[in-house]
Scaffold this motif. Structure first.
Motif, PDB file in Angstrom:
ATOM      1  N   ARG A 187       0.835  -1.210   0.000  1.00 55.68           N
ATOM      2  CA  ARG A 187       0.000   0.000   0.000  1.00 55.68           C
ATOM      3  C   ARG A 187       0.868   1.257   0.000  1.00 55.68           C
ATOM      4  NH1 ARG A 187      -3.495  -1.668   3.604  1.00 55.68           N
ATOM      5  NH2 ARG A 187      -4.980  -2.374   2.019  1.00 55.68           N
ATOM      6  N   SER A 188       2.003   1.203   0.678  1.00 58.61           N
ATOM      7  CA  SER A 188       2.911   2.358   0.673  1.00 58.61           C
ATOM      8  C   SER A 188       3.477   2.582  -0.726  1.00 58.61           C
ATOM      9  CB  SER A 188       4.033   2.152   1.686  1.00 58.61           C
ATOM     10  OG  SER A 188       4.908   1.106   1.281  1.00 58.61           O
ATOM     11  N   PHE A 189       3.687   1.497  -1.475  1.00 59.02           N
ATOM     12  CA  PHE A 189       4.105   1.639  -2.874  1.00 59.02           C
ATOM     13  C   PHE A 189       2.988   2.280  -3.695  1.00 59.02           C
ATOM     14  CE2 PHE A 189       7.957  -0.457  -4.734  1.00 59.02           C
ATOM     15  CZ  PHE A 189       8.682  -0.497  -3.554  1.00 59.02           C
ATOM     16  N   ASP A 190       1.754   1.852  -3.432  1.00 54.09           N
ATOM     17  CA  ASP A 190       0.619   2.396  -4.188  1.00 54.09           C
ATOM     18  C   ASP A 190       0.496   3.901  -4.006  1.00 54.09           C
ATOM     19  OD1 ASP A 190      -0.154  -0.050  -5.237  1.00 54.09           O
ATOM     20  OD2 ASP A 190      -1.454  -0.529  -3.534  1.00 54.09           O
ATOM     21  N   ARG A 191       0.789   4.376  -2.796  1.00 52.97           N
ATOM     22  CA  ARG A 191       0.591   5.802  -2.516  1.00 52.97           C
ATOM     23  C   ARG A 191       1.480   6.671  -3.397  1.00 52.97           C
ATOM     24  NH1 ARG A 191       1.153   4.168   3.068  1.00 52.97           N
ATOM     25  NH2 ARG A 191      -0.897   3.693   3.947  1.00 52.97           N
ATOM     26  N   SER A 192       2.644   6.166  -3.780  1.00 55.04           N
ATOM     27  CA  SER A 192       3.538   6.970  -4.605  1.00 55.04           C
ATOM     28  C   SER A 192       2.991   7.140  -6.015  1.00 55.04           C
ATOM     29  CB  SER A 192       4.919   6.319  -4.676  1.00 55.04           C
ATOM     30  OG  SER A 192       4.861   5.124  -5.431  1.00 55.04           O
ATOM     31  N   GLY A 193       2.231   6.148  -6.477  1.00 56.94           N
ATOM     32  CA  GLY A 193       1.666   6.217  -7.815  1.00 56.94           C
ATOM     33  C   GLY A 193       2.686   6.071  -8.926  1.00 56.94           C
ATOM     34  N   LEU A 194       3.909   5.674  -8.609  1.00 59.20           N
ATOM     35  CA  LEU A 194       4.975   5.635  -9.613  1.00 59.20           C
ATOM     36  C   LEU A 194       5.477   4.227  -9.897  1.00 59.20           C
ATOM     37  CD1 LEU A 194       7.118   8.642  -8.316  1.00 59.20           C
ATOM     38  CD2 LEU A 194       5.465   8.661 -10.194  1.00 59.20           C
ATOM     39  N   PHE A 195       5.105   3.273  -9.057  1.00 56.73           N
ATOM     40  CA  PHE A 195       5.715   1.953  -9.149  1.00 56.73           C
ATOM     41  C   PHE A 195       4.682   0.886  -9.470  1.00 56.73           C
ATOM     42  CE2 PHE A 195       8.180   4.419  -6.029  1.00 56.73           C
ATOM     43  CZ  PHE A 195       9.381   4.473  -6.698  1.00 56.73           C
ATOM     44  N   GLY A 196       5.111  -0.132 -10.207  1.00 60.68           N
ATOM     45  CA  GLY A 196       4.264  -1.257 -10.537  1.00 60.68           C
ATOM     46  C   GLY A 196       4.731  -2.520  -9.861  1.00 60.68           C
ATOM     47  N   LEU A 197       4.185  -3.663 -10.313  1.00 64.07           N
ATOM     48  CA  LEU A 197       4.506  -4.937  -9.680  1.00 64.07           C
ATOM     49  C   LEU A 197       5.995  -5.263  -9.801  1.00 64.07           C
ATOM     50  CD1 LEU A 197       3.649  -7.530  -8.280  1.00 64.07           C
ATOM     51  CD2 LEU A 197       3.055  -8.483 -10.526  1.00 64.07           C
ATOM     52  N   ALA A 198       6.580  -5.010 -10.963  1.00 68.30           N
ATOM     53  CA  ALA A 198       8.007  -5.320 -11.145  1.00 68.30           C
ATOM     54  C   ALA A 198       8.869  -4.564 -10.141  1.00 68.30           C
ATOM     55  CB  ALA A 198       8.438  -4.997 -12.573  1.00 68.30           C
ATOM     56  N   ASP A 199       8.534  -3.298  -9.875  1.00 68.87           N
ATOM     57  CA  ASP A 199       9.299  -2.507  -8.906  1.00 68.87           C
ATOM     58  C   ASP A 199       9.120  -3.059  -7.500  1.00 68.87           C
ATOM     59  OD1 ASP A 199      10.147  -0.323 -10.805  1.00 68.87           O
ATOM     60  OD2 ASP A 199       7.974  -0.168 -10.962  1.00 68.87           O
ATOM     61  N   PHE A 200       7.887  -3.452  -7.188  1.00 63.88           N
ATOM     62  CA  PHE A 200       7.621  -3.999  -5.857  1.00 63.88           C
ATOM     63  C   PHE A 200       8.364  -5.310  -5.662  1.00 63.88           C
ATOM     64  CE2 PHE A 200       4.975  -6.529  -2.886  1.00 63.88           C
ATOM     65  CZ  PHE A 200       5.085  -5.712  -1.774  1.00 63.88           C
ATOM     66  N   VAL A 201       8.359  -6.160  -6.684  1.00 64.92           N
ATOM     67  CA  VAL A 201       9.085  -7.435  -6.598  1.00 64.92           C
ATOM     68  C   VAL A 201      10.575  -7.178  -6.392  1.00 64.92           C
ATOM     69  CG1 VAL A 201       9.820  -9.442  -7.931  1.00 64.92           C
ATOM     70  CG2 VAL A 201       7.409  -8.788  -7.890  1.00 64.92           C
ATOM     71  N   ALA A 202      11.135  -6.228  -7.126  1.00 63.34           N
ATOM     72  CA  ALA A 202      12.560  -5.914  -6.978  1.00 63.34           C
ATOM     73  C   ALA A 202      12.864  -5.406  -5.578  1.00 63.34           C
ATOM     74  CB  ALA A 202      12.973  -4.888  -8.030  1.00 63.34           C
ATOM     75  N   ARG A 203      11.978  -4.553  -5.051  1.00 68.13           N
ATOM     76  CA  ARG A 203      12.180  -4.017  -3.706  1.00 68.13           C
ATOM     77  C   ARG A 203      12.091  -5.114  -2.654  1.00 68.13           C
ATOM     78  NH1 ARG A 203      14.572  -0.968  -0.058  1.00 68.13           N
ATOM     79  NH2 ARG A 203      13.186  -0.125   1.544  1.00 68.13           N
ATOM     80  N   LEU A 204      11.089  -5.983  -2.768  1.00 66.78           N
ATOM     81  CA  LEU A 204      10.927  -7.060  -1.802  1.00 66.78           C
ATOM     82  C   LEU A 204      12.099  -8.035  -1.891  1.00 66.78           C
ATOM     83  CD1 LEU A 204       9.128  -8.265   0.373  1.00 66.78           C
ATOM     84  CD2 LEU A 204       7.847  -9.468  -1.399  1.00 66.78           C
ATOM     85  N   ALA A 205      12.560  -8.334  -3.099  1.00 66.24           N
ATOM     86  CA  ALA A 205      13.711  -9.227  -3.268  1.00 66.24           C
ATOM     87  C   ALA A 205      14.955  -8.628  -2.628  1.00 66.24           C
ATOM     88  CB  ALA A 205      13.945  -9.498  -4.749  1.00 66.24           C
ATOM     89  N   ASP A 206      15.132  -7.326  -2.749  1.00 72.77           N
ATOM     90  CA  ASP A 206      16.280  -6.666  -2.139  1.00 72.77           C
ATOM     91  C   ASP A 206      16.209  -6.741  -0.621  1.00 72.77           C
ATOM     92  OD1 ASP A 206      18.636  -4.780  -2.166  1.00 72.77           O
ATOM     93  OD2 ASP A 206      17.167  -3.489  -1.160  1.00 72.77           O
ATOM     94  N   LEU A 207      15.029  -6.562  -0.056  1.00 76.56           N
ATOM     95  CA  LEU A 207      14.859  -6.640   1.398  1.00 76.56           C
ATOM     96  C   LEU A 207      15.130  -8.051   1.907  1.00 76.56           C
ATOM     97  CD1 LEU A 207      11.650  -4.439   1.746  1.00 76.56           C
ATOM     98  CD2 LEU A 207      13.945  -3.839   2.518  1.00 76.56           C
TER      99      LEU A 207
END
Length: 375
Positions: A187-207
């Protein structure tokens, strides 16, 4: 486990009444949280609920790995490793045999899911599950770029029943709360309005790869009847009825000695070049400068480490109100006792904590020998 089953009163309530030990009384205090997962596994094996305070626990949980695998597969179904992980997880629920048959397809598991001939080779009870998984994965892929991330995750949970499956696992409430914490991250990703699923997957993989310090979602009140696990540093200023200090014989930290450093009391300390460290006096080769200052600095560091280790041990031991348990897994047996002397410490376990305890206690019996030495 035996301590919790023992009816012997060992703990005093605030009114002075003695009672048996309960899970909520016990805390395990760690010098380092590096091997805490070993103790978590042991507690789970014995069916004991626990709460890990702090640490790097959240992004190491199986539900986080499961969701990462699934989202990777939804974003790119040709990612065979992630798709296999998703198929084996409760999101898809296929057996090992079925996953193996799909993964053995020449074109990968995604092609196998769309190959009627390969699906026909699956066990009878697995075919309907595989067909359902194809529908789900295809449906999720169709909406992955149209739905907000949080809504996509909620749809995945609703379709697959993953959240309900977690609810009935051991520590299910915590697993479920961790899922909602992941939804909040989305949901915090959604608030930015700039990121999609690929960005979220990359961020989660990095974490997941970095394992930053992130606590699991809290599901229990502070006085819940669970065993607590925390670092000695986190326990400063606190008191617990029963304290267990494990890993007393763990190997100490290796000292790091840079080429040059500044010591507050000794000034500039310079280490000899490597080619001179093993120089033999008889060879006639003299080092460019004496190494006395460096050796003096190392001795001062060792003394400071000894004092710091004793302070940490003191903090750990004084957290116990009624019962203190000191535990060590020895890499080799204790030396045979010598008449008139306390039990020695195995060479491979001779860290500062064990040496300090051996000066005061017989390590075989636990009897205090410090008084004997004074008398």
């Amino acid at each position: 486990m035996r301590l919790l089953e023992d009816p012997t009163p060992r703990v005093l309530d605030r009114d002075g009444t003695a009672r048996r030990v309960e899970s909520k009384d016990a805390v395990l205090l760690f010098r380092s949280m590096s091997h805490v997962a070993t103790y978590e596994a042991a507690l789970r094996r014995h069916g004991l609920d626990y709460y890990l305070v702090g640490g790097r626990a959240f992004f190491a949980q199986q539900e986080v790995y499961d969701l990462l695998n699934l989202l990777r597969a939804v974003e790119n179904p040709q990612d065979a490793a992630s798709l296999v992980g998703a198929l084996r997880s409760p999101f898809c629920g296929l057996s090992d045999e079925a996953v193996f048959l799909l993964a053995a397809h020449p074109d990968g598991p995604w092609a196998a899911l769309h190959d009627p001939a390969r699906l026909a080779t699956l066990p009878d009870d697995q075919r309907p599950t595989a067909e359902r998984d194809v529908r789900f994965l295809t449906g999720w892929r169709a909406v992955k770029d149209r739905l907000p991330l949080a809504r996509l995750l909620n749809r995945v949970f609703a379709d697959s029943g993953y959240d309900a499956a977690m609810r009935f696992e051991f520590l299910g409430d915590r697993k479920l709360a961790n899922l909602w914490k992941l939804v909040e991250l989305a949901r915090s990703f959604d608030r930015s309005g700039l990121f999609g699923l690929a960005d979220f997957v990359a961020r989660l993989a990095d974490l997941v790869a970095r394992q930053p310090r992130e606590e699991q979602a809290a599901t229990l009140p502070e006085n819940a009847d669970v065993v607590k696990l925390m670092s000695i540093h986190q326990a400063k200023g606190l008191e617990f009825p029963v304290v267990v200090v494990p890993d007393l014989a763990a190997a100490g930290r290796g000292g790091v000695h840079p080429v040059a450093r500044w010591h507050r009391g000794l000034g500039c300390l310079v280490r000899l070049p490597a080619e001179f460290e093993a120089t033999d006096e008889e060879s006639g080769e003299r080092p460019p400068f004496p190494d006395f200052a460096d050796r003096l600095g190392r001795t001062a560091d060792q003394l400071a480490d000894w004092q710091e280790d004793l302070r940490v041990l003191y903090v750990a031991c004084t957290r116990a109100r009624d019962l203190l348990i000191l535990s060590a897994g020895l890499p080799e047996p204790l030396p045979e006792p010598v008449a008139g002397l306390s039990t020695g410490v195995p060479a491979k376990a001779a860290n500062h904590w064990m040496l300090a305890l051996a000066e005061r206690y017989d390590l075989r019996t636990g009897r205090c020998v410090a008084g004997d030495a004074l008398s």
